[in-house]
Design an enzyme around this catalytic site. Sequence first.
Site, PDB file in Angstrom:
ATOM      1  CE1 TYR A 165      40.104  47.729  50.709  1.00 19.63           C
ATOM      2  CE2 TYR A 165      38.014  47.187  49.676  1.00 19.63           C
ATOM      3  CZ  TYR A 165      38.838  48.104  50.277  1.00 19.63           C
ATOM      4  OH  TYR A 165      38.398  49.383  50.462  1.00 19.63           O
ATOM      5  CD  GLU A 171      37.824  39.437  42.828  1.00 22.57           C
ATOM      6  OE1 GLU A 171      37.458  39.456  44.022  1.00 22.57           O
ATOM      7  OE2 GLU A 171      37.671  40.404  42.051  1.00 22.57           O
ATOM      8  CD  GLU A 209      33.632  43.350  42.371  1.00 27.64           C
ATOM      9  OE1 GLU A 209      34.465  43.192  41.454  1.00 27.64           O
ATOM     10  OE2 GLU A 209      33.767  42.879  43.506  1.00 27.64           O
ATOM     11  CG  ASP A 259      42.066  46.034  40.854  1.00 19.47           C
ATOM     12  OD1 ASP A 259      40.947  46.200  40.334  1.00 19.47           O
ATOM     13  OD2 ASP A 259      42.228  45.497  41.970  1.00 19.47           O
ATOM     14  CG  HIS A 262      34.493  40.668  48.107  1.00 20.75           C
ATOM     15  ND1 HIS A 262      35.692  40.810  48.766  1.00 20.75           N
ATOM     16  CD2 HIS A 262      34.781  40.812  46.793  1.00 20.75           C
ATOM     17  CE1 HIS A 262      36.658  41.031  47.878  1.00 20.75           C
ATOM     18  NE2 HIS A 262      36.129  41.039  46.665  1.00 20.75           N
ATOM     19  CG  HIS A 288      33.603  40.187  40.809  1.00 21.83           C
ATOM     20  ND1 HIS A 288      34.677  40.211  41.674  1.00 21.83           N
ATOM     21  CD2 HIS A 288      32.538  39.767  41.531  1.00 21.83           C
ATOM     22  CE1 HIS A 288      34.273  39.815  42.878  1.00 21.83           C
ATOM     23  NE2 HIS A 288      32.979  39.533  42.822  1.00 21.83           N
ATOM     24  CG  ASP A 304      37.129  41.613  38.725  1.00 22.85           C
ATOM     25  OD1 ASP A 304      37.228  42.326  37.704  1.00 22.85           O
ATOM     26  OD2 ASP A 304      36.799  42.071  39.836  1.00 22.85           O
ATOM     27  CG  HIS A 309      36.729  47.812  39.337  1.00 23.83           C
ATOM     28  ND1 HIS A 309      35.935  47.072  40.184  1.00 23.83           N
ATOM     29  CD2 HIS A 309      37.932  47.175  39.340  1.00 23.83           C
ATOM     30  CE1 HIS A 309      36.625  46.065  40.674  1.00 23.83           C
ATOM     31  NE2 HIS A 309      37.842  46.107  40.183  1.00 23.83           N
ATOM     32  NE  ARG A 332      38.791  51.674  54.601  1.00 23.87           N
ATOM     33  CZ  ARG A 332      38.024  52.309  55.477  1.00 23.87           C
ATOM     34  NH1 ARG A 332      38.411  52.464  56.716  1.00 23.87           N
ATOM     35  NH2 ARG A 332      36.863  52.798  55.098  1.00 23.87           N
ATOM     36  CG  HIS A 340      40.967  40.349  46.659  1.00 23.80           C
ATOM     37  ND1 HIS A 340      41.128  41.709  46.697  1.00 23.80           N
ATOM     38  CD2 HIS A 340      39.791  40.134  46.035  1.00 23.80           C
ATOM     39  CE1 HIS A 340      40.089  42.293  46.113  1.00 23.80           C
ATOM     40  NE2 HIS A 340      39.262  41.350  45.714  1.00 23.80           N
ATOM     41  CG  HIS A 365      40.520  41.929  39.055  1.00 24.28           C
ATOM     42  ND1 HIS A 365      40.218  41.361  40.270  1.00 24.28           N
ATOM     43  CD2 HIS A 365      40.304  43.262  39.206  1.00 24.28           C
ATOM     44  CE1 HIS A 365      39.831  42.305  41.116  1.00 24.28           C
ATOM     45  NE2 HIS A 365      39.869  43.470  40.490  1.00 24.28           N
TER      46      HIS A 365
HETATM   47 ZN    ZN Z   1      39.295  45.128  41.419  1.00 25.98          ZN
HETATM   48 FE    FE Z   2      36.202  41.839  41.761  1.00 22.84          FE
HETATM   49 FE    FE Z   3      37.334  41.541  44.820  1.00 21.27          FE
END
Ligand code: ZN
Ligand code: FE
Ligand code: FE
Length: 277
Positions: free
Chosen positions: A70, A142, A256, A224, A67, A211, A176, A226, A37, A107, A179
Amino acid sequence: MLEIGCHLSCAKGYEAMAKDAEKIHANTFQFFTRNPRGGRAKEIQPEDVEKFKVRAESLGIRRILAHAPYTLNACSAEEKVREFARNTMKDDLERMEHTPGNCYNFHPGSHVSQGAETGIALISDMLNELLTPGQTTTVLLETMAGKGSEVGRSFEELREILDRVSLTEKMGVCLDTCHVYDGGYDIVQDLDGVLTEFDRVIGLSRLKAVHLNDSMYGLGSHKDRHARIGEGKIGAEAMVRIINHPALRGLPFYLETPNELPGYAQEIRFLREAYKE
Ligand code: ZN
Ligand code: FE
Ligand code: FE
């Protein structure tokens, strides 16, 4: 040998991540550069990095994937949010040089109501400000599910960002599976077609990581969410075709999926058994 790992907690540093990777028979892994975060990153301990490098070498870990948090939104309408994105990525890229030659995935961002074109311009402006000829890190865009106003919902949008970045050789893409499926690319019925399309629009030489996630929702759902391998709409068979596809040979794969270490170990075992050397 299949190069596969999963997302690991970075809370205890680099050497601890290599130890976790060893436990689950992973030979690569992904980690957040800081609290997902956002906020301040933990100071990098040079001794920890040195111990990590020795252990990674002995485990056959050739590369790792960082990564970005996000919350980082390079194309926010608010200057303050864009400044946070700029400062965070700048700091992350400096930190990445402790482990040179790896990839940093982020992202692209959400344009909110400004439109994708403005979003694409803001994202590439930031990259042009931050990338340096001397950096050893490759920055990855991504592929996104297209939830809300996410930029990167199509291969064309990623191509547009890449086209506007001057130090283009420092840029790549991370695909991904959840995604792209959510984004409407049918990797279940037509994996060949999707990868041909990726090659035509972006170029497979840009693809640096995958991913590997199943998806709780269907093709084109833009959700989105997973799922564990084999427990979603993509399914185990399609996953096995993905890791064995000739166009994806030699790429590192990262899970992920909603799992703790034992669940990841199970998925890695399944995929290693399904991989044709
Ligand atoms: Zn995702
Ligand atoms: Fe991903
Ligand atoms: Fe990601």
